[in-house]
Motif scaffolding. Structure first.
Motif, PDB file in Angstrom:
ATOM      1  N   ALA A   1       0.831  -1.211   0.000  1.00 24.79           N
ATOM      2  CA  ALA A   1       0.000   0.000   0.000  1.00 24.79           C
ATOM      3  C   ALA A   1       0.863   1.257   0.000  1.00 24.79           C
ATOM      4  O   ALA A   1       0.552   2.238  -0.700  1.00 24.79           O
ATOM      5  CB  ALA A   1      -0.934  -0.017   1.203  1.00 24.79           C
ATOM      6  N   LEU A   2       1.947   1.252   0.771  1.00 24.83           N
ATOM      7  CA  LEU A   2       2.849   2.403   0.770  1.00 24.83           C
ATOM      8  C   LEU A   2       3.508   2.592  -0.593  1.00 24.83           C
ATOM      9  O   LEU A   2       3.702   3.724  -1.060  1.00 24.83           O
ATOM     10  CB  LEU A   2       3.928   2.222   1.847  1.00 24.83           C
ATOM     11  CG  LEU A   2       3.488   2.398   3.293  1.00 24.83           C
ATOM     12  CD1 LEU A   2       4.672   2.181   4.236  1.00 24.83           C
ATOM     13  CD2 LEU A   2       2.897   3.782   3.520  1.00 24.83           C
ATOM     14  N   TYR A   3       3.854   1.484  -1.239  1.00 22.11           N
ATOM     15  CA  TYR A   3       4.448   1.557  -2.579  1.00 22.11           C
ATOM     16  C   TYR A   3       3.487   2.219  -3.565  1.00 22.11           C
ATOM     17  O   TYR A   3       3.875   3.110  -4.335  1.00 22.11           O
ATOM     18  CB  TYR A   3       4.821   0.152  -3.033  1.00 22.11           C
ATOM     19  CG  TYR A   3       5.083   0.010  -4.506  1.00 22.11           C
ATOM     20  CD1 TYR A   3       6.300   0.400  -5.054  1.00 22.11           C
ATOM     21  CD2 TYR A   3       4.109  -0.514  -5.364  1.00 22.11           C
ATOM     22  CE1 TYR A   3       6.547   0.273  -6.417  1.00 22.11           C
ATOM     23  CE2 TYR A   3       4.347  -0.642  -6.714  1.00 22.11           C
ATOM     24  CZ  TYR A   3       5.563  -0.242  -7.234  1.00 22.11           C
ATOM     25  OH  TYR A   3       5.790  -0.354  -8.574  1.00 22.11           O
ATOM     26  N   LEU A   4       2.244   1.785  -3.556  1.00 22.17           N
ATOM     27  CA  LEU A   4       1.256   2.380  -4.457  1.00 22.17           C
ATOM     28  C   LEU A   4       1.007   3.843  -4.113  1.00 22.17           C
ATOM     29  O   LEU A   4       0.813   4.674  -5.006  1.00 22.17           O
ATOM     30  CB  LEU A   4      -0.053   1.593  -4.385  1.00 22.17           C
ATOM     31  CG  LEU A   4      -0.021   0.161  -4.919  1.00 22.17           C
ATOM     32  CD1 LEU A   4      -1.345  -0.539  -4.674  1.00 22.17           C
ATOM     33  CD2 LEU A   4       0.310   0.157  -6.402  1.00 22.17           C
ATOM     34  N   LEU A   5       1.034   4.146  -2.823  1.00 23.49           N
ATOM     35  CA  LEU A   5       0.806   5.532  -2.409  1.00 23.49           C
ATOM     36  C   LEU A   5       1.954   6.426  -2.850  1.00 23.49           C
ATOM     37  O   LEU A   5       1.742   7.538  -3.344  1.00 23.49           O
ATOM     38  CB  LEU A   5       0.645   5.589  -0.892  1.00 23.49           C
ATOM     39  CG  LEU A   5       0.136   6.900  -0.285  1.00 23.49           C
ATOM     40  CD1 LEU A   5      -1.280   7.199  -0.736  1.00 23.49           C
ATOM     41  CD2 LEU A   5       0.211   6.839   1.231  1.00 23.49           C
ATOM     42  N   ALA A   6       3.186   5.938  -2.710  1.00 20.35           N
ATOM     43  CA  ALA A   6       4.353   6.773  -3.000  1.00 20.35           C
ATOM     44  C   ALA A   6       4.616   6.908  -4.488  1.00 20.35           C
ATOM     45  O   ALA A   6       5.058   7.971  -4.941  1.00 20.35           O
ATOM     46  CB  ALA A   6       5.588   6.187  -2.299  1.00 20.35           C
ATOM     47  N   PHE A   7       4.358   5.863  -5.256  1.00 19.29           N
ATOM     48  CA  PHE A   7       4.764   5.884  -6.656  1.00 19.29           C
ATOM     49  C   PHE A   7       3.599   5.910  -7.642  1.00 19.29           C
ATOM     50  O   PHE A   7       3.819   5.858  -8.846  1.00 19.29           O
ATOM     51  CB  PHE A   7       5.660   4.683  -6.964  1.00 19.29           C
ATOM     52  CG  PHE A   7       6.919   4.670  -6.156  1.00 19.29           C
ATOM     53  CD1 PHE A   7       7.900   5.622  -6.366  1.00 19.29           C
ATOM     54  CD2 PHE A   7       7.106   3.728  -5.164  1.00 19.29           C
ATOM     55  CE1 PHE A   7       9.056   5.613  -5.603  1.00 19.29           C
ATOM     56  CE2 PHE A   7       8.256   3.715  -4.402  1.00 19.29           C
ATOM     57  CZ  PHE A   7       9.238   4.669  -4.616  1.00 19.29           C
ATOM     58  N   PHE A   8       2.389   6.011  -7.123  1.00 18.22           N
ATOM     59  CA  PHE A   8       1.243   6.188  -8.012  1.00 18.22           C
ATOM     60  C   PHE A   8       0.338   7.337  -7.559  1.00 18.22           C
ATOM     61  O   PHE A   8       0.156   8.316  -8.289  1.00 18.22           O
ATOM     62  CB  PHE A   8       0.441   4.887  -8.115  1.00 18.22           C
ATOM     63  CG  PHE A   8      -0.867   5.054  -8.814  1.00 18.22           C
ATOM     64  CD1 PHE A   8      -0.919   5.555 -10.105  1.00 18.22           C
ATOM     65  CD2 PHE A   8      -2.059   4.719  -8.195  1.00 18.22           C
ATOM     66  CE1 PHE A   8      -2.135   5.728 -10.763  1.00 18.22           C
ATOM     67  CE2 PHE A   8      -3.267   4.882  -8.837  1.00 18.22           C
ATOM     68  CZ  PHE A   8      -3.301   5.382 -10.114  1.00 18.22           C
ATOM     69  N   LEU A   9      -0.216   7.235  -6.359  1.00 15.28           N
ATOM     70  CA  LEU A   9      -1.192   8.238  -5.929  1.00 15.28           C
ATOM     71  C   LEU A   9      -0.546   9.597  -5.688  1.00 15.28           C
ATOM     72  O   LEU A   9      -1.085  10.628  -6.138  1.00 15.28           O
ATOM     73  CB  LEU A   9      -1.904   7.749  -4.659  1.00 15.28           C
ATOM     74  CG  LEU A   9      -2.775   6.510  -4.831  1.00 15.28           C
ATOM     75  CD1 LEU A   9      -3.402   6.110  -3.514  1.00 15.28           C
ATOM     76  CD2 LEU A   9      -3.860   6.763  -5.872  1.00 15.28           C
ATOM     77  N   PHE A  10       0.586   9.642  -4.997  1.00 16.71           N
ATOM     78  CA  PHE A  10       1.253  10.916  -4.736  1.00 16.71           C
ATOM     79  C   PHE A  10       1.703  11.595  -6.030  1.00 16.71           C
ATOM     80  O   PHE A  10       1.455  12.791  -6.212  1.00 16.71           O
ATOM     81  CB  PHE A  10       2.425  10.718  -3.778  1.00 16.71           C
ATOM     82  CG  PHE A  10       2.029  10.779  -2.333  1.00 16.71           C
ATOM     83  CD1 PHE A  10       0.742  11.097  -1.959  1.00 16.71           C
ATOM     84  CD2 PHE A  10       2.959  10.525  -1.334  1.00 16.71           C
ATOM     85  CE1 PHE A  10       0.363  11.153  -0.621  1.00 16.71           C
ATOM     86  CE2 PHE A  10       2.602  10.575  -0.003  1.00 16.71           C
ATOM     87  CZ  PHE A  10       1.297  10.890   0.356  1.00 16.71           C
ATOM     88  N   PRO A  11       2.398  10.895  -6.953  1.00 12.57           N
ATOM     89  CA  PRO A  11       2.803  11.572  -8.197  1.00 12.57           C
ATOM     90  C   PRO A  11       1.632  12.098  -9.016  1.00 12.57           C
ATOM     91  O   PRO A  11       1.672  13.226  -9.527  1.00 12.57           O
ATOM     92  CB  PRO A  11       3.581  10.493  -8.949  1.00 12.57           C
ATOM     93  CG  PRO A  11       4.073   9.570  -7.901  1.00 12.57           C
ATOM     94  CD  PRO A  11       3.000   9.542  -6.870  1.00 12.57           C
ATOM     95  N   VAL A  12       0.565  11.293  -9.143  1.00 13.56           N
ATOM     96  CA  VAL A  12      -0.580  11.744  -9.935  1.00 13.56           C
ATOM     97  C   VAL A  12      -1.286  12.903  -9.245  1.00 13.56           C
ATOM     98  O   VAL A  12      -1.684  13.889  -9.888  1.00 13.56           O
ATOM     99  CB  VAL A  12      -1.540  10.566 -10.190  1.00 13.56           C
ATOM    100  CG1 VAL A  12      -2.811  11.050 -10.888  1.00 13.56           C
ATOM    101  CG2 VAL A  12      -0.864   9.497 -11.039  1.00 13.56           C
ATOM    102  N   GLY A  13      -1.440  12.815  -7.912  1.00 18.81           N
ATOM    103  CA  GLY A  13      -2.046  13.927  -7.190  1.00 18.81           C
ATOM    104  C   GLY A  13      -1.218  15.201  -7.276  1.00 18.81           C
ATOM    105  O   GLY A  13      -1.760  16.305  -7.457  1.00 18.81           O
ATOM    106  N   PHE A  14       0.098  15.063  -7.167  1.00 22.20           N
ATOM    107  CA  PHE A  14       0.974  16.233  -7.306  1.00 22.20           C
ATOM    108  C   PHE A  14       0.890  16.814  -8.710  1.00 22.20           C
ATOM    109  O   PHE A  14       0.953  18.042  -8.885  1.00 22.20           O
ATOM    110  CB  PHE A  14       2.415  15.826  -6.980  1.00 22.20           C
ATOM    111  CG  PHE A  14       3.391  16.970  -7.010  1.00 22.20           C
ATOM    112  CD1 PHE A  14       3.493  17.845  -5.951  1.00 22.20           C
ATOM    113  CD2 PHE A  14       4.205  17.169  -8.122  1.00 22.20           C
ATOM    114  CE1 PHE A  14       4.395  18.904  -5.974  1.00 22.20           C
ATOM    115  CE2 PHE A  14       5.105  18.223  -8.164  1.00 22.20           C
ATOM    116  CZ  PHE A  14       5.193  19.089  -7.085  1.00 22.20           C
ATOM    117  N   LEU A  15       0.732  15.952  -9.712  1.00 20.29           N
ATOM    118  CA  LEU A  15       0.597  16.441 -11.084  1.00 20.29           C
ATOM    119  C   LEU A  15      -0.647  17.302 -11.244  1.00 20.29           C
ATOM    120  O   LEU A  15      -0.611  18.362 -11.883  1.00 20.29           O
ATOM    121  CB  LEU A  15       0.543  15.248 -12.048  1.00 20.29           C
ATOM    122  CG  LEU A  15       0.344  15.601 -13.519  1.00 20.29           C
ATOM    123  CD1 LEU A  15       1.624  16.196 -14.099  1.00 20.29           C
ATOM    124  CD2 LEU A  15      -0.073  14.376 -14.325  1.00 20.29           C
TER     125      LEU A  15
END
Length: 587
Positions: A30-44
C-alpha cells in the motif's frame, strides 16, 4: 478451517506471527502504491492548477486553451485515437464474424501473435511503410497526392491508418477468443434451418461486444498515449508530443506540460470507464486451448483459412521494408536493394548490445517488482469481503488508463529535486524512476495473472497438508509455489515485454542515450538517416527474441495440456456466458 469464496484457503492462522508478517507486507505494498502512483498523480494535478505566478486557480486552464494549438492538439488526439479504434474494430468485427461462421481455430501460435501489437511499438510499422513507399514522410505524401488533401490532414490520416493496421490483430483475436466457444452450436442451429444473418445478429454480436469494447478501449488508450509514432511522421500538434515538447524546452516544472498530462489522464480515464459499461461477460486474455477435435473442412472453413493466409501475407508485406533495410547494402533509387549484406546485424551486436543490457536491467527489475507487489495484493483482494473484492478489482483494472506520458511527467515533477542517499546524483539522473514507472504500468496485468494463479491452487491440497500437520513454510514450498510457478513466469514475461516497448516513459525518464533501453535505441537509430539500417537490424533482433519467448510459452502450455488447468483468465468476472444461455453471477 478457513475457507473463502475464491477457493484459496488462508495458509496461516489468524494469531500466527506469519499472519502479521503478511499484513506488514500488504501494508508495504500500500505504501508503494501511495508513494509511486497516488502521490505523483495527485501532485501532477496540483501542478496543473498552479498559475504562472505560483497561486492556485483556473487561470492556467484558460491560458492553455487560449492558444489555438492546444485545441487543435486535443482534437487531433481524439480524432486519431477514436478513428484508429473504430476502424480497427469495424474490420476486426467483420473478420471475426467470418471466423465464427467458418468455425476455424487458428493455431495457438497465431492466437498469441494476435497479442504482438501490445509487445511492439507502432512506430516500427510506420517506419517500415515509409521505407516501402519511398523514404521519410513517404506515406503522408502519397495520401496527399492520391486524395488531394492538405499535408496536415494527410499526416493525421496516415497516423490513423497505421495505428488501426497495427492494433487490428489484437482486436481480431480478442473477438475470436470471446466468441469461438459458441461457433459449433451456431453451426448446429444453422443445419436446423436458422439463417446465418440471424445468428450473427442475435448471437455473435452480443457475445462479441464485451471483447470488442475491451480491445477498442485498450487500442484508444495506446494510441492517445503514443509518442513515438506521431514524431516519426513529423506530427507535433497532438497532446502527447505537445507535452513532450514543453518538457524538453521548459523543463519538468512547466505547469502547462502538467496540465496537458492531466488532460491526457482524464481523457483516457473517461474512455476506459465508459467502455466498462459494455463488458457484460468474461473477457479472456490468454484462453489458449489445444483441442484438435475439429469438424472436417468445408467451403466456409476454407475461405476462413484463405483469409488468415491473406492477412499473414499483408502483414509480412507491411514489415518487408524493415527486413529489406536491415539487409540492404547499396540502395539508392531502385525498388529493391542493389546489394545485400549482414554488416548491419554485426554492428548491432557489436555496438548496441548495451541497450539490450539496459532493457534487461530496467524491465527485469520492474517485472520482479510487479510480482512482489501483485502477489500480496492479490491475496488481500481474495480475502476481502465480496463487495470490496469487486470494487478493488475494478479499481486496479482502472490503472490501465494511466498514460505513460502522464506518469513520466508526474515523476519528473515530483522526484526532480530528490537526491539518492549516499550519492550526489538526483533521482531523475538514474534509471530508478524508469524502473518504478515500468512497474506501475505493468501492475494491473501482473495482478490479474497472479490472482488467477492463486485461485488455481486447490483448497483441498492445502487443507489436507494442514490436517496432516505439515508446517506452513513446507506447504508454501512443496504445494503452493510449484503450482504458482507457471503463472509467475507468465506474469514476469508479460510485464517485461510490456515495459520493453513503452517508449513514452523511456523518452521522458531515460537518464541519457547511453543508458537507453532497446526500444528507445531503435527509435533513435530509425529516426537517423545514417542509423536507419542498424535500427532496422535491432528491430528484427528484438522481434526474434519476442518470437522465442512466444515459442517458450507455447511449449510450456503444451506440456501442461491434460495435466494442469489451462490459464484462461476472465479480465472482469462480472457475468458468465455459456453457449447461448447467459447466466449471471455477482461476485
Amino acid at each position: 478451517m478457513n475457507r473463502t469464496n475464491c477457493g484459496y484457503p488462508l495458509l496461516f492462522p489468524r494469531q500466527n506471527w506469519r499472519h502479521y508478517a503478511l499484513r506488514s507486507l500488504q501494508f508495504a505494498v500500500a505504501l508503494y502504491l501511495l508513494a509511486f502512483f497516488l502521490f505523483p498523480v495527485g501532485f501532477l494535478f496540483l501542478k496543473a492548477l498552479q498559475n504562472p505566478d505560483g497561486t492556485m486557480g483556473w487561470g492556467i486552464i484558460a491560458l492553455l486553451f487560449a492558444n489555438p494549438v492546444s485545441w487543435e492538439s486535443l482534437q487531433n488526439s481524439l480524432i486519431v485515437a477514436t478513428g484508429a479504434a473504430c476502424l480497427a474494430g469495424s474490420l476486426a468485427l467483420a473478420a471475426a464474424a467470418l471466423f465464427w461462421k467458418s468455425d476455424i481455430r487458428p493455431s495457438p501460435f497465431m492466437e498469441l501473435c494476435g497479442f504482438l501489437p501490445l509487445f511492439m511499438p507502432a512506430f516500427v510499422l510506420a517506419s517500415s511503410l515509409d521505407i516501402i513507399v519511398g523514404g521519410h514522410g513517404g506515406l503522408p505524401a502519397m495520401l496527399q497526392n492520391l486524395l488531394g488533401i492538405s499535408r496536415a490532414n494527410a499526416s493525421l490520416l496516415s497516423l490513423t491508418l497505421i495505428e488501426a493496421l497495427h492494433y487490428f490483430p489484437f482486436i481480431l483475436i480478442a473477438l475470436h477468443l470471446s466468441t469461438r466457444a459458441s461457433s459449433p452450436q451456431a453451426h448446429a442451429m444453422a443445419r436446423l434451418g436458422t439463417s446465418w444473418r440471424r445468428l450473427i445478429r442475435q448471437v455473435f454480436v452480443p457475445l462479441a461486444l464485451p471483447g470488442l469494447a475491451f480491445a477498442m478501449a485498450l487500442t484508444f488508450l495506446k494510441v492517445i498515449d503514443d509518442l513515438a509514432t506521431p514524431l516519426a511522421l513529423g506530427i507535433t500538434n497532438m497532446l502527447a508530443p505537445q507535452a513532450y515538447h514543453r518538457i524538453a524546452v521548459y523543463g519538468a516544472q512547466d505547469p502547462l506540460a502538467a496540465l496537458i498530462a492531466a488532460i491526457l489522464f482524464i481523457t483516457s480515464g473517461l474512455a476506459w470507464f465508459a467502455s466498462l459499461g459494455f463488458i457484460r461477460q468474461n473477457v479472456n486474455l490468454f484462453p489458449v486451448t489445444f483441442n484438435d477435435n475439429r469438424p472436417p473442412p468445408t467451403s466456409a472453413s476454407m475461405r476462413g483459412r484463405f483469409f488468415i493466409t491473406f492477412l499473414g501475407v499483408v502483414y509480412l508485406g507491411c514489415y518487408a521494408g524493415l527486413i529489406l533495410s536491415s539487409l540492404a547494402g547499396v540502395w539508392s533509387h531502385t525498388p529493391l536493394p542493389e546489394t545485400y549484406v549482414l554488416t548491419h546485424y554485426l554492428k548491432a551486436f557489436r555496438f548496441e548490445m548495451s541497450s539490450l543490457y539496459n532493457t534487461l536491467i530496467y524491465c527485469g527489475f520492474a517485472a520482479l517488482i510487479d510480482i512482489l507487489v501483485a502477489l500480496p495484493l492479490a491475496h488481500a483482494i481474495a480475502k476481502a469481503p465480496p463487495h470490496w473484492k469487486q470494487r478493488l478489482g475494478w479499481l486496479v483494472a482502472g490503472t490501465l488508463c494511466i498514460p505513460g506520458v502522464t506518469l513520466g511527467i508526474a515523476y519528473l515533477a515530483l522526484f526532480r529535486d530528490i537526491q539518492l542517499p549516499l550519492s550526489n546524483l538526483p533521482l531523475d539522473a538514474t534509471g530508478l524512476l524508469l524502473t518504478l514507472a515500468f512497474s506501475i504500468r505493468g501492475l494491473p496485468f501482473a495482478l490479474h495473472i497472479c490472482s488467477l494463479a492463486l485461485n488455481s491452487v486447490p483448497a483441498s491440497y492445502i487443507e489436507a497438508a494442514r490436517t496432516l500437520g505439515c508446517a506452513p513454510a513446507k506447504i508454501v514450498s512443496r504445494i503452493v509455489f510449484p503450482m504458482l510457478r507457471f503463472g509467475l513466469l507468465l506474469a514476469f514475461t508479460l510485464c517485461f515485454s510490456l515495459a520493453a516497448v513503452d517508449l513514452s516513459l523511456a523518452a521522458l525518464l531515460v537518464p541519457n542515450e547511453n543508458n537507453a533501453p532497446l526500444a528507445y535505441s531503435i527509435y533513435l537509430h530509425i529516426q537517423s538517416p545514417s542509423g536507419m539500417n542498424v535500427g532496422s537490424a535491432l528491430a528484427i533482433i528484438s522481434f526474434a527474441l519476442l518470437a522465442l519467448i512466444l515459442f517458450g510459452i507455447i511449449h510450456r502450455l503444451h506440456r501442461r495440456q491434460g495435466s494442469h488447468r489451462t490459464l484462461s483468465p476472465p479480465l472482469f468476472p462480472t457475468h458468465r456466458t455459456t453457449g447461448f444461455a447467459h447466466e449471471s453471477s455477482h461476485h
